[in-house]
Design a protein around this motif. Structure first.
Motif, short mmCIF file in Angstrom:
data_model
loop_
_atom_site.label_atom_id
_atom_site.label_comp_id
_atom_site.label_asym_id
_atom_site.label_seq_id
_atom_site.Cartn_x
_atom_site.Cartn_y
_atom_site.Cartn_z
N GLY A 1 0.79 -1.22 0.00
CA GLY A 1 0.00 0.00 0.00
C GLY A 1 0.82 1.27 0.00
N THR A 2 2.13 1.15 -0.10
CA THR A 2 2.98 2.33 -0.05
C THR A 2 2.78 3.23 -1.26
N HIS A 3 3.05 4.51 -1.08
CA HIS A 3 3.00 5.46 -2.19
C HIS A 3 4.27 5.43 -3.03
N TRP A 4 5.31 4.75 -2.54
CA TRP A 4 6.58 4.72 -3.26
C TRP A 4 6.57 3.67 -4.36
N ASN A 5 7.16 4.03 -5.51
CA ASN A 5 7.35 3.06 -6.58
C ASN A 5 8.62 2.26 -6.32
N SER B 1 15.88 13.99 3.38
CA SER B 1 15.75 12.70 4.08
C SER B 1 15.90 11.55 3.12
N LEU B 2 16.41 10.44 3.66
CA LEU B 2 16.45 9.17 2.96
C LEU B 2 15.23 8.37 3.38
N VAL B 3 14.77 7.50 2.49
CA VAL B 3 13.50 6.79 2.71
C VAL B 3 13.76 5.30 2.89
N PRO B 4 13.79 4.81 4.14
CA PRO B 4 13.88 3.36 4.36
C PRO B 4 12.67 2.64 3.78
N VAL B 5 12.74 1.32 3.72
CA VAL B 5 11.69 0.55 3.06
C VAL B 5 10.35 0.64 3.78
N ASP B 6 10.37 0.95 5.09
CA ASP B 6 9.12 1.01 5.86
C ASP B 6 8.62 2.43 6.10
N ALA B 7 9.19 3.40 5.40
CA ALA B 7 8.72 4.79 5.49
C ALA B 7 7.78 5.09 4.33
N ASP B 8 6.69 5.78 4.60
CA ASP B 8 5.76 6.12 3.52
C ASP B 8 5.98 7.57 3.10
N MET B 9 5.35 7.93 1.98
CA MET B 9 5.54 9.25 1.39
C MET B 9 4.66 10.32 2.02
N VAL B 10 3.51 9.90 2.54
CA VAL B 10 2.46 10.83 2.93
C VAL B 10 2.20 10.76 4.44
N PHE B 11 2.07 11.93 5.08
CA PHE B 11 1.72 11.99 6.49
C PHE B 11 0.27 11.56 6.68
N GLN B 12 0.07 10.59 7.56
CA GLN B 12 -1.28 10.16 7.92
C GLN B 12 -1.34 9.99 9.43
N GLY C 1 -1.74 9.03 13.03
CA GLY C 1 -2.08 7.75 13.64
C GLY C 1 -1.67 6.55 12.83
N LYS C 2 -1.29 6.75 11.57
CA LYS C 2 -0.87 5.64 10.71
C LYS C 2 0.61 5.74 10.37
N TYR C 3 1.01 6.85 9.79
CA TYR C 3 2.43 7.10 9.56
C TYR C 3 2.71 8.60 9.71
N GLU C 4 3.59 8.93 10.67
CA GLU C 4 3.82 10.33 11.01
C GLU C 4 5.27 10.76 10.81
N THR D 1 8.86 15.30 -5.58
CA THR D 1 8.77 16.71 -5.19
C THR D 1 7.68 16.91 -4.14
N TYR D 2 7.06 15.83 -3.69
CA TYR D 2 6.06 15.93 -2.64
C TYR D 2 6.77 15.97 -1.29
N GLY D 3 6.64 17.05 -0.56
CA GLY D 3 7.29 17.17 0.74
C GLY D 3 6.50 16.47 1.83
N PHE D 4 7.23 15.82 2.74
CA PHE D 4 6.57 15.17 3.86
C PHE D 4 6.35 16.21 4.95
N SER D 5 5.09 16.47 5.29
CA SER D 5 4.78 17.53 6.24
C SER D 5 3.59 17.15 7.11
N LYS D 6 3.78 17.21 8.42
CA LYS D 6 2.66 16.92 9.33
C LYS D 6 1.70 18.12 9.40
#
Length: 292
Positions: free
Chosen positions: A38-42, A119-130, A132-135, A191-196
């Motif tokens: 379900g990740t946003h990363w390709n 930031s670098l993106v490990p395999v368990d990091a998602d692209m989008v702030f959600q 309670g799910k991924y912050e 180019t999508y910034g991760f922002s809470k």
């Protein structure tokens, strides 16, 4: 003869001794979607870079610690970096390599002029702030990585050397299907910034130097950073003999096949020259930061 032997022993024990070793820490991620469908990363081909570089570094006498694909989680990267840093000692030649996605990450401590960390993106990091799910707790920010690099520079000292290769970026366009440019060009980043705080990321197309000076610190090792592109550019993979590789990783590997990795950083300029002459890479500019 006896007097000569005694003099040799005295000199041996009165001279600082550096048992220089070579250590490498490699991270490469290809299968983001295998880990989290379900990740946003390709998916990309970062693991190919580790497979390319590892035998070359071993041939040069490096001991290698590596993490790829499902093993390259944030927790495992941090744990291995902790252990790796503890093993570093005076005089070591150290090589750190990351081949993965990169993303702008909202600066929360005010140390970035543009308001964004890299930031670098490990395999368990998602692209989008959600909430309670991924912050964002599994992104590896430049602030956190810098702590490790500073500690390693301090430990290996002036007789050692530290290289950091980042074949990732926070450029690209996440609105494209699979982050592709054309049919077979894969981009590492977005180019999508991760922002809470739902803060929009604006690409700043800055011009100027692609060479930057890193501060020297007394009694610390010199450091050289190689980064695949400027922050506003695409970092594209290239295809060689039917396989995708990170462009920076490929040209680093090409040089290290024949050049020993030590305190002499002249090979870095050849990597830059080769990337600049590759027509596939004319839309990206390698960035080099060095304390030398």
């Amino acid at each position: 003869m006896i007097r000569f032997a005694l003099l040799f022993i005295a000199l041996l024990y009165s001279t600082p001794f550096y048992a220089q070793t070579k250590k490498a820490f490699l991270v490469g991620i290809s299968k983001y979607r295998d880990y989290n469908p379900g990740t946003h990363w390709n998916d990309i081909n970062g693991a190919n870079d580790v497979r390319l570089l590892a035998p070359i570094l071993r041939k040069q006498g490096f001991t290698i610690d590596s993490l790829t694909n499902k093993n390259a989680t944030y927790g495992k990267i941090i744990s291995r970096l902790d252990a790796f840093t503890k093993k570093c000692k005076a005089g070591d030649i150290v090589y750190l390599h990351f081949s993965c996605h990169g993303q702008p990450f909202e600066d929360l401590n005010g140390d970035e002029k543009d308001g964004w960390d890299e930031s670098l993106v490990p395999v368990d990091a998602d692209m989008v702030f959600q909430k309670g799910k991924y912050e964002g707790n599994k992104h590896l920010t430049d602030d956190r990585l810098q702590q490790y690099i500073s500690n390693i520079r301090k430990k290996v000292g002036t007789k050692g050397m530290v290289y950091v290769v980042l074949d990732a970026c926070h450029s690209g366009d996440s609105s494209r299907d699979g982050d592709m440019i054309g049919t077979d060009t894969i981009v590492r980043g977005t180019t999508y910034g991760f922002s809470k705080n739902n803060k929009p990321y604006r690409v700043k197309r800055e011009m100027g130097s692609s060479h930057y000076k890193v501060s020297k610190v007394k009694d610390w090792a010199d450091v050289v950073y190689l980064e695949a592109c400027r922050s506003y550019q695409y970092n594209v993979e290239i295809v060689e003999k039917g396989k995708h590789f990170g462009s920076l990783s490929y040209y680093v590997a090409k040089e290290l096949q024949t050049v020993p990795l030590n305190q002499n950083m002249n090979w870095v300029w050849q990597v830059e020259k080769n990337m600049k002459s590759d027509r596939r890479l004319w839309n990206q500019t390698i960035v080099i930061e060095s304390s030398k």
